[in-house]
Design an enzyme around this catalytic site. Structure first.
Site, PDB file in Angstrom:
ATOM      1  N   CYS A 146       0.810  -1.208   0.000  1.00 38.71           N
ATOM      2  CA  CYS A 146       0.000   0.000   0.000  1.00 38.71           C
ATOM      3  C   CYS A 146       0.844   1.259   0.000  1.00 38.71           C
ATOM      4  O   CYS A 146       2.052   1.228   0.207  1.00 38.71           O
ATOM      5  CB  CYS A 146      -0.883   0.048   1.257  1.00 38.71           C
ATOM      6  SG  CYS A 146      -1.871  -1.414   1.535  1.00 38.71           S
ATOM      7  N   GLY A 167      -0.024   0.710  -4.811  1.00 37.22           N
ATOM      8  CA  GLY A 167      -1.290  -0.002  -4.645  1.00 37.22           C
ATOM      9  C   GLY A 167      -2.303   0.477  -5.658  1.00 37.22           C
ATOM     10  O   GLY A 167      -2.585   1.667  -5.728  1.00 37.22           O
ATOM     11  N   ASN A 201       0.355   0.538   5.724  1.00 38.82           N
ATOM     12  CA  ASN A 201       1.212  -0.060   4.705  1.00 38.82           C
ATOM     13  C   ASN A 201       2.096  -1.088   5.387  1.00 38.82           C
ATOM     14  O   ASN A 201       2.780  -0.781   6.357  1.00 38.82           O
ATOM     15  CB  ASN A 201       2.091   1.000   4.027  1.00 38.82           C
ATOM     16  CG  ASN A 201       3.127   0.367   3.105  1.00 38.82           C
ATOM     17  OD1 ASN A 201       2.852  -0.625   2.451  1.00 38.82           O
ATOM     18  ND2 ASN A 201       4.314   0.949   3.066  1.00 38.82           N
ATOM     19  N   GLY A 202       2.092  -2.310   4.874  1.00 42.17           N
ATOM     20  CA  GLY A 202       2.921  -3.355   5.453  1.00 42.17           C
ATOM     21  C   GLY A 202       2.122  -4.619   5.662  1.00 42.17           C
ATOM     22  O   GLY A 202       1.061  -4.824   5.072  1.00 42.17           O
ATOM     23  N   CYS A 251      13.806  -2.356   3.944  1.00 42.25           N
ATOM     24  CA  CYS A 251      13.606  -3.311   2.857  1.00 42.25           C
ATOM     25  C   CYS A 251      14.545  -3.010   1.699  1.00 42.25           C
ATOM     26  O   CYS A 251      14.477  -1.943   1.087  1.00 42.25           O
ATOM     27  CB  CYS A 251      12.152  -3.246   2.391  1.00 42.25           C
ATOM     28  SG  CYS A 251      11.813  -4.215   0.913  1.00 42.25           S
ATOM     29  N   TYR A 271      13.058  -2.047  -6.746  1.00 38.35           N
ATOM     30  CA  TYR A 271      11.841  -2.005  -7.553  1.00 38.35           C
ATOM     31  C   TYR A 271      10.716  -1.162  -6.973  1.00 38.35           C
ATOM     32  O   TYR A 271      10.082  -0.394  -7.700  1.00 38.35           O
ATOM     33  CB  TYR A 271      11.337  -3.441  -7.747  1.00 38.35           C
ATOM     34  CG  TYR A 271      10.046  -3.557  -8.532  1.00 38.35           C
ATOM     35  CD1 TYR A 271      10.057  -3.565  -9.922  1.00 38.35           C
ATOM     36  CD2 TYR A 271       8.819  -3.669  -7.881  1.00 38.35           C
ATOM     37  CE1 TYR A 271       8.873  -3.679 -10.651  1.00 38.35           C
ATOM     38  CE2 TYR A 271       7.633  -3.773  -8.597  1.00 38.35           C
ATOM     39  CZ  TYR A 271       7.658  -3.785  -9.977  1.00 38.35           C
ATOM     40  OH  TYR A 271       6.495  -3.886 -10.692  1.00 38.35           O
ATOM     41  N   ASP A 321      16.872  -5.969 -16.448  1.00 38.04           N
ATOM     42  CA  ASP A 321      15.587  -5.969 -15.749  1.00 38.04           C
ATOM     43  C   ASP A 321      15.855  -5.904 -14.252  1.00 38.04           C
ATOM     44  O   ASP A 321      16.978  -6.150 -13.790  1.00 38.04           O
ATOM     45  CB  ASP A 321      14.800  -7.230 -16.095  1.00 38.04           C
ATOM     46  CG  ASP A 321      13.291  -7.026 -15.965  1.00 38.04           C
ATOM     47  OD1 ASP A 321      12.871  -6.003 -15.407  1.00 38.04           O
ATOM     48  OD2 ASP A 321      12.539  -7.912 -16.423  1.00 38.04           O
ATOM     49  N   CYS A 345      16.696  -5.352   5.512  1.00 36.08           N
ATOM     50  CA  CYS A 345      15.996  -6.631   5.402  1.00 36.08           C
ATOM     51  C   CYS A 345      16.271  -7.172   4.008  1.00 36.08           C
ATOM     52  O   CYS A 345      15.872  -6.574   3.006  1.00 36.08           O
ATOM     53  CB  CYS A 345      14.489  -6.456   5.621  1.00 36.08           C
ATOM     54  SG  CYS A 345      13.571  -8.005   5.349  1.00 36.08           S
TER      55      CYS A 345
END
Length: 484
Positions: free
Chosen positions: A17, A44, A118-119, A259, A265, A368, A456
């Site tokens: 999100c 999202g 979000n999460g 993260c 990305y 990519d 992470c």
């Protein structure tokens, strides 16, 4: 192998999100929220909503679809107030239905509560059991009986239970018990709150308007509403904003584990994370990738658009010319129109089309961001060969995705991922490329400029910074990592 109709809607890894909040008396907060969510649309795309307070009551409007589909001018003009909480959703916990759209809303002893998240939480069973001991059994809003089945609804219910002494006190009671990834933006009628999990897994930032404050998932949302970045909301921090100003309190000690996939990305390239522009990090990733996986070729082309910065970096470091060999259809997204069999057979061409004059006879390096299942790359390589490419060398700006994510990214189960159990050479053969090269985990980490201890990297190395319940881990195919 993925069926042709699945190729049409193969968006790759998706985040849970985007959240946005604004406290700004005298401003059109609904329109600011609309533009903030518009900037976060990539996080999202299934539903969007906002809750707006005028100090006396909270009005909530949400629906399925993109931000531009959910809100129009008359709707925004009807949402009058000086404070708003906004959300755009991609479902991870809880299905993609209207009832799971956010913000969630509940009445409390002290007024209303609107909350956006979000999460992804990892201890919802424990939280539900705690809720059952906190209220009469007949009043427990079990997840399977709520109007919403998301973990967000459970957090909202818990805060409502403990709100007798105010929403801040309720937050300080509930937040230390939450495990997993959470960036929360929530409000009652008069105060805006924001909180971030102790690991700070996903980004959450604070910005300043001339007459107020903004919190958002990414700095790009601050830019679009004209807010100045003040700082990141710290891991384990709860902030509150009202007519008395901004205040901050710690509900947990910080243990940063940002993260790593945000850099690869998820985040927009124009966003700042940890004081580094994501675009610059991705270009550096491409440079490192070129050094680690060189190849003789005539042209470097990106897979638009997430592969573009790394392709630029690869071209710079390798000395191979950069070119645009693929055109992306920017208007292909979620669709409710079922394609015919003829259209299904077009597959990836609905999203990408090669420029034959550019690539014909060329030895190509195709950059990519990641390979998850391998279906998109397989179709892409086939399409480039049909367009006349002499060789296709695939280079990936992240290591092999080996493990599922429990913190808000929609990766497949481990059995559905292509990398576990296959060597790089076997994956190369599977997608039909001449060669395949991934950046190393060490090279990716170094490109961010952040110590691996503060990231992470679980989707790459299987080391989860927040414990995963055994039952959930087994469901996702992690029995071996649990030692069973």
């Amino acid at each position: 192998m993925q069926s042709p109709d699945e190729l049409i809607d193969d968006p790759g890894p998706r985040d849970a999100c985007g959240v946005f909040g604004v406290w700004a008396p005298g401003e059109e907060v609904a329109k600011l929220t609309y533009f903030g969510l518009y900037a976060l649309q990539h996080r999202g795309q299934e539903s969007a909503g906002m809750a707006v307070s005028n100090g006396d009551r909270i009005m909530v409007f949400k629906d399925m679809g993109l931000v531009s589909q959910v809100f129009d001018e008359p709707t925004l003009n009807s949402l009058n107030g000086y404070m708003a909480v906004g959300h755009c959703r991609y479902s991870t916990t809880g299905s993609s239905t209207w009832s799971n759209a956010q913000p969630t809303f509940r009445g409390t002893a002290g007024g209303g509560l609107a909350l956006a998240h979000n999460g992804n939480l990892t201890n919802t069973d424990e939280l539900e059991a705690w809720l059952a001991t906190s209220v009469e059994a007949s009043e427990v809003p079990r997840k399977d009986r709520m109007d919403s089945t998301s973990d967000t609804a459970l957090v909202t219910a818990l805060m409502a239970v403990y709100a007798d002494n105010g929403l801040k006190a309720a937050a300080l009671e509930v937040l230390p018990r939450l495990q997993g990834a959470f960036c929360l933006v929530f409000s009652n009628e008069k105060t805006l709150f924001a909180a971030r999990d102790p690991q700070g897994i996903h980004p959450l930032v604070l910005g300043r308007l001339e007459r107020g404050w903004v919190v958002a998932s990414e700095t790009a949302a601050l830019d679009i509403v004209g807010a100045t970045l003040i700082r990141e909301i710290e891991p384990g921090e709860l902030i509150s904003i009202d007519e008395g100003g901004l205040s901050s309190v710690r509900f947990a000690a910080a243990d940063p584990k940002g993260c790593l996939f945000e850099y690869v990305y998820l985040a927009r390239p124009d966003t700042l994370i940890a004081d580094r522009r994501v675009h610059a990090v991705r270009v550096e990733i491409g440079r490192t990738l070129a050094l680690e996986s060189p190849v003789d070729a005539d042209m470097v082309i990106p897979t638009p658009e997430s592969g573009t910065p790394s392709a630029i970096g690869y071209a710079e470091a390798s000395g191979i010319p950069f070119g645009l060999g693929l055109v992306k259809n920017s208007y292909v997204g979620r669709t409710f129109i079922q394609p015919s069999q003829t259209i299904r057979q077009l597959g990836i061409r609905l999203k990408l089309n090669p420029i034959r004059d550019v690539i014909e006879g060329k030895r190509l390096v195709v950059v990519d961001d990641s390979i998850v299942r391998g279906n998109t790359q397989r179709a892409l390589v086939k399409m480039l060969r049909e367009a006349g490419a002499a060789e296709v060398h695939v280079r990936i700006a992240s290591p092999p995705v080996q493990w599922p994510c429990f913190y808000g990214i929609d990766f497949a189960t481990r059995a559905e991922l292509i990398a576990p159990g296959l060597s790089v050479e076997e994956i190369c053969r599977s997608i039909g490329a001449d060669t395949l090269g991934y950046i190393s985990l060490e090279g990716l980490t170094a490109s961010t400029g952040i110590s691996g201890r503060k990231l992470c990297r679980a989707c790459f190395d299987g080391v989860y910074p927040v414990p995963i319940p055994v039952a959930r881990a087994r469901q996702m195919g992690l029995e071996q990592s649990l030692g069973s």
